[in-house]
Write a protein that holds these residues in place. Structure first.
Motif, short mmCIF file in Angstrom:
data_model
loop_
_atom_site.label_atom_id
_atom_site.label_comp_id
_atom_site.label_asym_id
_atom_site.label_seq_id
_atom_site.Cartn_x
_atom_site.Cartn_y
_atom_site.Cartn_z
N GLU A 254 0.84 -1.55 -0.06
CA GLU A 254 0.25 -0.12 -0.43
C GLU A 254 0.77 1.67 -0.40
N PHE A 255 2.11 1.14 0.61
CA PHE A 255 2.87 2.29 0.93
C PHE A 255 3.34 2.58 -0.62
N MET A 256 3.87 1.94 -0.99
CA MET A 256 4.61 1.94 -2.07
C MET A 256 3.68 2.17 -3.51
N PHE A 257 2.08 1.80 -3.74
CA PHE A 257 1.33 2.74 -4.39
C PHE A 257 1.24 4.15 -4.37
N GLU A 258 0.92 4.20 -2.48
CA GLU A 258 0.83 6.20 -2.58
C GLU A 258 2.13 6.83 -2.56
N PHE A 259 3.25 6.11 -2.99
CA PHE A 259 4.32 7.08 -2.66
C PHE A 259 5.24 6.50 -3.77
N VAL A 260 4.88 5.53 -4.67
CA VAL A 260 6.28 5.75 -5.97
C VAL A 260 5.38 5.12 -7.62
N TYR A 261 4.44 3.95 -6.67
CA TYR A 261 3.80 3.49 -8.62
C TYR A 261 2.43 4.61 -8.87
N ARG A 262 2.10 6.52 -8.58
CA ARG A 262 1.37 6.49 -8.15
C ARG A 262 1.97 7.87 -8.38
N ASN A 263 3.27 8.09 -8.10
CA ASN A 263 4.43 9.68 -7.65
C ASN A 263 4.55 10.00 -9.06
N PRO A 264 4.14 10.97 -9.33
CA PRO A 264 4.37 12.12 -10.26
C PRO A 264 5.64 12.34 -11.02
N VAL A 265 6.40 11.79 -9.89
CA VAL A 265 7.66 12.28 -10.14
C VAL A 265 8.52 10.85 -11.40
N ALA A 266 7.46 9.74 -10.81
CA ALA A 266 8.30 8.02 -11.43
C ALA A 266 7.27 8.16 -12.29
N LYS A 267 6.38 8.92 -12.48
CA LYS A 267 5.72 8.14 -13.87
C LYS A 267 5.17 9.03 -13.64
N GLY A 268 5.89 10.81 -14.74
CA GLY A 268 5.34 11.84 -15.17
C GLY A 268 5.58 11.84 -16.76
N GLU A 269 6.04 10.37 -16.87
CA GLU A 269 5.62 9.85 -19.00
C GLU A 269 4.87 9.09 -18.86
N GLU A 270 4.67 8.61 -18.53
CA GLU A 270 3.84 7.45 -18.34
C GLU A 270 2.54 7.40 -19.73
N GLY A 271 1.99 9.26 -19.20
CA GLY A 271 1.02 8.92 -20.13
C GLY A 271 1.64 9.50 -21.41
N LYS A 272 2.83 9.85 -21.97
CA LYS A 272 3.05 9.94 -22.91
C LYS A 272 3.26 8.68 -23.56
N ALA A 273 3.44 7.46 -23.08
CA ALA A 273 4.12 6.28 -23.57
C ALA A 273 2.40 6.07 -23.60
N GLN A 274 1.69 6.22 -23.23
CA GLN A 274 0.35 5.55 -23.45
C GLN A 274 -0.71 5.83 -24.56
N ASP A 275 0.34 7.20 -24.48
CA ASP A 275 -0.92 7.90 -26.20
C ASP A 275 0.15 7.27 -27.10
N MET A 276 1.61 6.79 -26.81
CA MET A 276 2.08 6.08 -28.32
C MET A 276 1.16 4.40 -28.51
N LEU A 277 0.87 3.90 -27.61
CA LEU A 277 0.70 2.68 -28.12
C LEU A 277 -0.80 2.65 -28.03
N ARG A 278 -1.72 4.11 -27.99
CA ARG A 278 -3.09 4.57 -27.99
C ARG A 278 -2.75 4.07 -29.75
N ARG A 279 -2.10 4.92 -30.00
CA ARG A 279 -1.92 5.90 -32.13
C ARG A 279 -1.37 4.77 -31.90
N LEU A 280 -0.78 3.43 -31.56
CA LEU A 280 0.05 2.56 -32.24
C LEU A 280 -0.82 1.86 -32.48
N PHE A 281 -2.31 1.52 -32.10
CA PHE A 281 -2.85 0.64 -31.53
C PHE A 281 -3.81 0.82 -33.40
#
Length: 336
Positions: A254-281
């Motif tokens: 639970e600690f990891m989900f709150e402070f790492v897996y959803r952390n905007p610093v760690a996950k800041g580029e994920e939105g771009k990666a997801q958009d890339m896969l959507r467009r590829l699909f």
């Protein structure tokens, strides 16, 4: 007539393994029967089939948690898989269970993981009719996609270990059930290690209530959780944790989900990666003739979306970026 090396090993297993173990000689076999190997048991053979597969080699270029981290020591999907296999084998050996079966399932458990980690999985889960789950895709890889569509033809027990390492279903073998916990032990702890390395969290951020039970260092936590499973499961036809360790691991997750897996610093580029896969699909779904030849048979038999999903989910991070560039970025603007 003298016994083969494989037969000798099978006899040793029957003699030495726990009555709760799954000896190779009692495997339910393969979907397509094969002539026995003279030197390797069926589970040892499965290890080799997985390790020599293309999908296994691609794991070294797939994200575990951090996208394109700066530094050589962050985990990839490959290093995660190796760490899981080591923890799982340690538990299996201590409980006199079948190490080869445990190792084979561990090596295969993440073969179906998408590029860009769970961010990629979430995108395909949104797009695909019926959803997308990486454990089911891992089984599909070994059953249908490897070896030019023939699959690896693994044993029933290894296939069930791969499928049941997450999700609601439980593997029938204790070896398969070990994998479920070994996977959690590995990823929670190595993700902490990577998050500290990336200065996302600091050692003192870990809840004191967790550290007092599991230990204050990476090695202490893994050792505590591993030994706890061995002690809790010894002599039982089940793989168990003590209530104290189970609670502490849940709190740590639970600690990891709150402070790492959803952390905007760690996950800041994920939105771009997801958009890339959507467009590829969307790109390949609109023009499936651009899919590689090996996916055209899937397109005919199972539909365009299934073929596109198989292609994209098998991509490495780097290959997905390259294919996005080929599809959407004019060559004159490409980065050299």
């Amino acid at each position: 007539m003298s016994e083969t090396i494989r037969e000798e090993q099978e006899m040793l297993e029957l003699r030495n393994l726990s009555p709760f173990a799954c000896p190779a000689a009692r495997s339910q076999g393969r979907r397509v029967p094969l002539e026995d190997c003279p030197t390797r048991t069926c589970f040892q053979r499965d290890i080799d089939r997985i390790v020599h597969s293309k999908a296994f080699r691609r794991l070294k270029h797939k994200t575990q948690v951090f996208l394109e981290p700066e530094g050589d020591h962050y985990r990839t999907r490959m290093t995660h898989t190796i760490e899981v296999a080591r923890i799982a084998r340690t538990i299996a050996r201590s409980l006199r269970l079948n190490e080869d079966l445990t190792e084979a399932a561990a090596y295969g458990h993440d073969l179906g993981h998408t590029p860009f980690g769970h961010a990629g999985e979430r995108v395909l889960d949104e797009i695909m009719p019926g959803g997308f789950r990486h454990n089911e895709q891992s089984l599909r890889v070994v059953d249908c996609l490897e070896q030019d569509g023939e699959g690896l033809n693994l044993t029933y027990e290894v296939r069930r270990g791969i499928l049941c390492h997450t999700g609601p279903d439980q593997a029938e073998t204790l070896e398969g059930r070990i994998l479920r916990l070994a996977d959690k032990i590995a990823y929670i702890n190595h993700d902490i290690d990577d998050a500290i390395r990336g200065k996302i969290i600091y050692p003192m951020d870990i809840p004191l209530s967790v550290s007092q039970v599991l230990g204050f260092t990476h090695s202490e936590r893994i050792n505590t959780l591993t030994v706890d499973i061995i002690r809790s499961s010894a002599g039982k036809n089940e793989i168990l944790q003590s209530p104290a360790c189970a609670r502490a691991m849940h709190e740590l997750r639970e600690f990891m989900f709150e402070f790492v897996y959803r952390n905007p610093v760690a996950k800041g580029e994920e939105g771009k990666a997801q958009d890339m896969l959507r467009r590829l699909f969307e790109y390949y779904a609109a023009d499936p003739d651009k899919l590689p030849p090996e996916f055209q048979t899937i397109r005919i038999r199972e539909g365009v979306e299934r073929a596109v999903c198989d292609y994209i989910s098998g991509m490495t991070d780097k290959y997905a970026v390259e294919q996005f560039g080929e599809a959407f970025i004019p060559k004159a603007w490409g980065v050299k």
